[in-house]
Design a protein around this motif. Structure first.
Motif, PDB file in Angstrom:
ATOM      1  N   SER A  89     -44.500 -33.965  35.112  1.00 37.12           N
ATOM      2  CA  SER A  89     -43.873 -32.912  35.928  1.00 37.12           C
ATOM      3  C   SER A  89     -44.351 -31.536  35.483  1.00 37.12           C
ATOM      4  O   SER A  89     -44.595 -30.660  36.321  1.00 37.12           O
ATOM      5  CB  SER A  89     -42.347 -32.979  35.798  1.00 37.12           C
ATOM      6  OG  SER A  89     -41.874 -34.196  36.287  1.00 37.12           O
ATOM      7  N   LEU A  90     -44.496 -31.352  34.178  1.00 44.45           N
ATOM      8  CA  LEU A  90     -44.941 -30.047  33.684  1.00 44.45           C
ATOM      9  C   LEU A  90     -46.379 -29.754  34.085  1.00 44.45           C
ATOM     10  O   LEU A  90     -46.717 -28.608  34.375  1.00 44.45           O
ATOM     11  CB  LEU A  90     -44.782 -29.971  32.167  1.00 44.45           C
ATOM     12  CG  LEU A  90     -43.353 -29.833  31.671  1.00 44.45           C
ATOM     13  CD1 LEU A  90     -43.300 -29.876  30.144  1.00 44.45           C
ATOM     14  CD2 LEU A  90     -42.716 -28.560  32.187  1.00 44.45           C
ATOM     15  N   GLU A  91     -47.232 -30.770  34.097  1.00 48.77           N
ATOM     16  CA  GLU A  91     -48.610 -30.554  34.548  1.00 48.77           C
ATOM     17  C   GLU A  91     -48.609 -30.096  36.010  1.00 48.77           C
ATOM     18  O   GLU A  91     -49.332 -29.176  36.375  1.00 48.77           O
ATOM     19  CB  GLU A  91     -49.435 -31.830  34.416  1.00 48.77           C
ATOM     20  CG  GLU A  91     -49.790 -32.182  32.990  1.00 48.77           C
ATOM     21  CD  GLU A  91     -50.510 -33.501  32.896  1.00 48.77           C
ATOM     22  OE1 GLU A  91     -51.712 -33.479  32.551  1.00 48.77           O
ATOM     23  OE2 GLU A  91     -49.887 -34.545  33.187  1.00 48.77           O
ATOM     24  N   LEU A  92     -47.798 -30.739  36.826  1.00 40.09           N
ATOM     25  CA  LEU A  92     -47.703 -30.353  38.228  1.00 40.09           C
ATOM     26  C   LEU A  92     -47.112 -28.954  38.365  1.00 40.09           C
ATOM     27  O   LEU A  92     -47.594 -28.145  39.152  1.00 40.09           O
ATOM     28  CB  LEU A  92     -46.861 -31.364  38.999  1.00 40.09           C
ATOM     29  CG  LEU A  92     -46.677 -31.102  40.487  1.00 40.09           C
ATOM     30  CD1 LEU A  92     -48.019 -31.033  41.205  1.00 40.09           C
ATOM     31  CD2 LEU A  92     -45.804 -32.185  41.102  1.00 40.09           C
ATOM     32  N   HIS A  93     -46.106 -28.664  37.572  1.00 40.66           N
ATOM     33  CA  HIS A  93     -45.464 -27.342  37.633  1.00 40.66           C
ATOM     34  C   HIS A  93     -46.413 -26.246  37.167  1.00 40.66           C
ATOM     35  O   HIS A  93     -46.516 -25.193  37.789  1.00 40.66           O
ATOM     36  CB  HIS A  93     -44.200 -27.339  36.774  1.00 40.66           C
ATOM     37  CG  HIS A  93     -43.495 -26.027  36.782  1.00 40.66           C
ATOM     38  ND1 HIS A  93     -43.752 -25.034  35.861  1.00 40.66           N
ATOM     39  CD2 HIS A  93     -42.543 -25.529  37.605  1.00 40.66           C
ATOM     40  CE1 HIS A  93     -42.996 -23.991  36.116  1.00 40.66           C
ATOM     41  NE2 HIS A  93     -42.249 -24.273  37.171  1.00 40.66           N
TER      42      HIS A  93
END
Length: 115
Positions: free
Chosen positions: A24-28
């Motif tokens: 999720s953090l990579e996407l964010h």
């Protein structure tokens, strides 16, 4: 509890090379990069216009607002303890079957310390 679903896909004949795994953090942190990676994997070049990039960034900001609500530290620890065994199994599974993913990002997001 993603490991069980991934195991089912492998049993159904899918190969680890057919998966793109992002946290999720990579996407964010890099929505444009993730979208470009997905697009490239599908055989298309993604050319994000300035308007599309602004839309992605604006949506990211809107979704990141907690609206004044936050999880208590006690609840966070409780959930981490609940999911930790599943998350460890996931990391071992991803490694054992040669999935391509950002291991460092995954360990950080899952708050796991593993060798």
């Amino acid at each position: 509890m993603y490991v069980d679903q991934l195991a089912n896909y492998l049993c159904a004949g899918f190969d680890p090379e057919q998966f793109l795994i992002y946290t999720s953090l990579e996407l964010h942190d890099n929505p444009q990069g993730v979208l470009q990676s997905i697009s490239k994997r599908m055989g298309h070049e993604l050319d994000l216009t300035d308007k599309a990039t602004a839309s992605i960034t604006g949506q990211r900001r809107a979704n990141s607002r907690s609206k004044g609500k936050s999880m208590s530290e006690a609840r966070s620890r409780e959930l981490h303890a609940l999911f930790e065994p599943y998350n460890r199994r996931l990391i071992h599974f991803l490694d054992a079957f040669g999935f391509q993913y950002n291991r460092t990002a995954m360990l950080s997001e899952l708050r796991l310390a593993m060798a």
